[in-house]
Write an enzyme that holds these catalytic residues in place. Structure first.
Site, PDB file in Angstrom:
ATOM      1  N   LYS A   1      42.242  35.456   0.488  1.00 18.96           N
ATOM      2  CA  LYS A   1      42.503  34.123  -0.070  1.00 18.96           C
ATOM      3  C   LYS A   1      41.449  33.747  -1.112  1.00 18.96           C
ATOM      4  O   LYS A   1      41.777  33.222  -2.176  1.00 18.96           O
ATOM      5  CB  LYS A   1      42.512  33.083   1.045  1.00 18.96           C
ATOM      6  N   LEU A   2      40.189  34.010  -0.802  1.00 19.08           N
ATOM      7  CA  LEU A   2      39.125  33.568  -1.721  1.00 19.08           C
ATOM      8  C   LEU A   2      39.036  34.470  -2.954  1.00 19.08           C
ATOM      9  O   LEU A   2      38.747  33.994  -4.054  1.00 19.08           O
ATOM     10  CB  LEU A   2      37.782  33.500  -0.978  1.00 19.08           C
TER      11      LEU A   2
ATOM     12  N   LYS B   1      21.370  38.804  19.180  1.00 19.37           N
ATOM     13  CA  LYS B   1      21.314  37.341  18.973  1.00 19.37           C
ATOM     14  C   LYS B   1      21.548  36.589  20.286  1.00 19.37           C
ATOM     15  O   LYS B   1      20.948  35.547  20.518  1.00 19.37           O
ATOM     16  CB  LYS B   1      22.345  36.920  17.915  1.00 19.37           C
TER      17      LYS B   1
ATOM     18  N   ARG C   1      20.646  37.523  23.165  1.00 22.31           N
ATOM     19  CA  ARG C   1      19.396  37.567  23.952  1.00 22.31           C
ATOM     20  C   ARG C   1      18.358  36.632  23.356  1.00 22.31           C
ATOM     21  O   ARG C   1      17.773  35.819  24.056  1.00 22.31           O
ATOM     22  CB  ARG C   1      18.838  38.992  23.971  1.00 22.31           C
TER      23      ARG C   1
ATOM     24  N   ASP D   1      28.711  32.690  13.933  1.00 26.02           N
ATOM     25  CA  ASP D   1      28.884  33.631  12.818  1.00 26.02           C
ATOM     26  C   ASP D   1      29.446  34.982  13.252  1.00 26.02           C
ATOM     27  O   ASP D   1      29.140  36.005  12.663  1.00 26.02           O
ATOM     28  CB  ASP D   1      27.561  33.818  12.053  1.00 26.02           C
TER      29      ASP D   1
ATOM     30  N   ARG E   1      30.812  35.472   2.790  1.00 29.09           N
ATOM     31  CA  ARG E   1      29.768  35.152   1.819  1.00 29.09           C
ATOM     32  C   ARG E   1      30.410  35.003   0.444  1.00 29.09           C
ATOM     33  O   ARG E   1      31.173  35.885   0.030  1.00 29.09           O
ATOM     34  CB  ARG E   1      28.762  36.303   1.788  1.00 29.09           C
TER      35      ARG E   1
ATOM     36  N   GLU F   1      31.480  31.311   9.792  1.00 30.12           N
ATOM     37  CA  GLU F   1      30.371  30.796   8.982  1.00 30.12           C
ATOM     38  C   GLU F   1      30.559  31.272   7.545  1.00 30.12           C
ATOM     39  O   GLU F   1      30.661  32.469   7.296  1.00 30.12           O
ATOM     40  CB  GLU F   1      29.026  31.302   9.517  1.00 30.12           C
TER      41      GLU F   1
ATOM     42  N   ALA G   1      17.916  37.444  -0.456  1.00 33.95           N
ATOM     43  CA  ALA G   1      18.285  37.479   0.969  1.00 33.95           C
ATOM     44  C   ALA G   1      18.604  38.901   1.432  1.00 33.95           C
ATOM     45  O   ALA G   1      18.249  39.290   2.550  1.00 33.95           O
ATOM     46  CB  ALA G   1      19.473  36.558   1.224  1.00 33.95           C
TER      47      ALA G   1
HETATM   48  P1  0O2 Z   1      23.236  38.531  10.062  1.00 34.47           P
HETATM   49  O1  0O2 Z   1      24.654  38.763  10.305  1.00 34.47           O
HETATM   50  O2  0O2 Z   1      22.389  39.721  10.414  1.00 34.47           O
HETATM   51  O3  0O2 Z   1      22.958  37.998   8.702  1.00 34.47           O
HETATM   52  P2  0O2 Z   1      19.484  27.744  13.525  1.00 34.47           P
HETATM   53  O4  0O2 Z   1      19.538  27.774  15.012  1.00 34.47           O
HETATM   54  O5  0O2 Z   1      20.495  26.851  12.881  1.00 34.47           O
HETATM   55  O6  0O2 Z   1      18.100  27.562  12.947  1.00 34.47           O
HETATM   56  P3  0O2 Z   1      21.062  30.112  13.035  1.00 34.47           P
HETATM   57  O7  0O2 Z   1      22.068  29.753  14.036  1.00 34.47           O
HETATM   58  O8  0O2 Z   1      20.613  31.554  12.996  1.00 34.47           O
HETATM   59  O9  0O2 Z   1      19.747  29.244  13.116  1.00 34.47           O
HETATM   60  O10 0O2 Z   1      21.652  29.694  11.681  1.00 34.47           O
HETATM   61  P4  0O2 Z   1      21.074  29.869  10.232  1.00 34.47           P
HETATM   62  O11 0O2 Z   1      19.633  29.609  10.153  1.00 34.47           O
HETATM   63  O12 0O2 Z   1      21.978  29.014   9.443  1.00 34.47           O
HETATM   64  O13 0O2 Z   1      21.245  31.425   9.930  1.00 34.47           O
HETATM   65  C1  0O2 Z   1      22.439  32.100  10.072  1.00 34.47           C
HETATM   66  C2  0O2 Z   1      22.496  33.236   9.076  1.00 34.47           C
HETATM   67  O14 0O2 Z   1      21.932  32.830   7.823  1.00 34.47           O
HETATM   68  C3  0O2 Z   1      21.722  34.470   9.458  1.00 34.47           C
HETATM   69  O15 0O2 Z   1      22.496  35.256  10.285  1.00 34.47           O
HETATM   70  C4  0O2 Z   1      21.500  35.131   8.097  1.00 34.47           C
HETATM   71  O16 0O2 Z   1      22.698  35.739   7.632  1.00 34.47           O
HETATM   72  C5  0O2 Z   1      21.242  33.929   7.234  1.00 34.47           C
HETATM   73  N1  0O2 Z   1      19.812  33.617   7.219  1.00 34.47           N
HETATM   74  C6  0O2 Z   1      19.208  32.555   7.775  1.00 34.47           C
HETATM   75  N2  0O2 Z   1      17.886  32.584   7.552  1.00 34.47           N
HETATM   76  C7  0O2 Z   1      17.630  33.693   6.827  1.00 34.47           C
HETATM   77  C8  0O2 Z   1      16.427  34.275   6.261  1.00 34.47           C
HETATM   78  O17 0O2 Z   1      15.320  33.766   6.400  1.00 34.47           O
HETATM   79  N3  0O2 Z   1      16.582  35.444   5.571  1.00 34.47           N
HETATM   80  C9  0O2 Z   1      17.798  36.043   5.390  1.00 34.47           C
HETATM   81  N4  0O2 Z   1      17.848  37.174   4.698  1.00 34.47           N
HETATM   82  N5  0O2 Z   1      18.933  35.517   5.931  1.00 34.47           N
HETATM   83  C10 0O2 Z   1      18.855  34.365   6.627  1.00 34.47           C
HETATM   84  P5  0O2 Z   1      21.886  36.323  11.291  1.00 34.47           P
HETATM   85  O18 0O2 Z   1      22.111  35.883  12.683  1.00 34.47           O
HETATM   86  O19 0O2 Z   1      20.516  36.690  10.897  1.00 34.47           O
HETATM   87  O20 0O2 Z   1      22.880  37.500  11.156  1.00 34.47           O
END
Ligand code: 0O2
Length: 206
Positions: A22-23, A55, A57, A72, A77, A139, A151
């Site tokens: 879709k996007l 995650k 854990r 997520d 993205r 997400e 990132a």
């Molecule tokens: P993946 O799939 O490995 O990327 P919160 O409890 O709200 O503080 P939460 O639930 O982790 O934290 O949400 P947040 O902070 O919105 O982050 C969710 C996702 O955003 C992460 O997924 C990353 O994809 C991205 N992200 C957040 N912070 C960073 C960062 O400092 N660096 C990078 N590279 N990505 C970040 P996951 O779980 O890491 O999974």
């Protein structure tokens, strides 16, 4: 708990596949209309099982509550050329009939301590299964190309250092985040000129 992961993740895979189509379709519509497109490219993934377990854990999310508490499992993205496009894409997503935005995290204006910048929307998406409609969480991360570059590099370094960066690397990452921010600022100032060039280039190509 014994879980059939393939079966459990199937609605999430379907969600990611549908939203990507879709996007990406929207991107092509902008191209056809020869308008400035706020979407550069779209990616998506279902969270790999090892990341789900890790995650669950670290964030103390019970495996029984993954559907509601791990937002997520399905991730999309959207990469945008300019910072301004991020907000257009957010508004466009909020107005869609097939998504319900539950809440948003604006790490573009309020960057994370790590230097991370991106706009996150946590949404509900109804996915049609064989005999029911299941509403799943997805997400959607919206960011510029520069934010995505930073990132991606930081994410892969994180595997090596598990977030515990040596000071020197941490300093460099902070500097790189600042440079990415400056690049976005610079690109925004010449946005209008770039938009003109892009549309005349597409026009010539067609
Ligand atoms: P993946 O799939 O490995 O990327 P919160 O409890 O709200 O503080 P939460 O639930 O982790 O934290 O949400 P947040 O902070 O919105 O982050 C969710 C996702 O955003 C992460 O997924 C990353 O994809 C991205 N992200 C957040 N912070 C960073 C960062 O400092 N660096 C990078 N590279 N990505 C970040 P996951 O779980 O890491 O999974």
């Amino acid at each position: 708990m014994d879980r059939d992961w393939e079966l459990f993740l199937l609605p999430y895979k379907q969600t990611v596949d549908e939203l990507k189509v879709k996007l990406r379709g929207l991107r092509n519509m902008y191209l056809l209309k020869q308008e400035h497109g706020p979407i550069e490219f779209v990616t998506g993934r279902v969270k790999p099982i090892n990341s789900i377990l890790l995650k669950s854990r670290t964030r103390k999310i019970s495996l029984d509550k993954l559907e509601t508490d791990m937002e997520d499992l399905a991730g999309i993205r959207i990469m945008c050329p300019f910072v301004e496009d991020i907000y257009d894409v957010v508004e466009m997503l909020k107005s869609r009939n097939d998504l319900k935005v539950l809440y948003e995290k604006d790490y573009v204006t309020h960057k994370k301590e790590s230097g991370y910048r991106s706009y996150h929307l946590i949404c509900e998406y109804p996915v049609q299964l064989i005999d029911e409609v299941k509403v799943v969480l997805v997400e959607i991360q919206i960011r510029t190309l520069a934010m995505n570059f930073w990132a991606s590099i930081e994410h892969s370094l994180n595997y090596k250092y598990a977030g515990e960066y040596p000071t020197e690397i941490n300093d460099r990452l902070q500097k790189a985040a600042e440079s990415a921010f400056q690049l976005d600022e610079e690109m925004s100032t010449i946005r209008d000129e770039i938009k003109d060039i892009q549309s005349s280039f597409r026009f010539k190509k067609d």
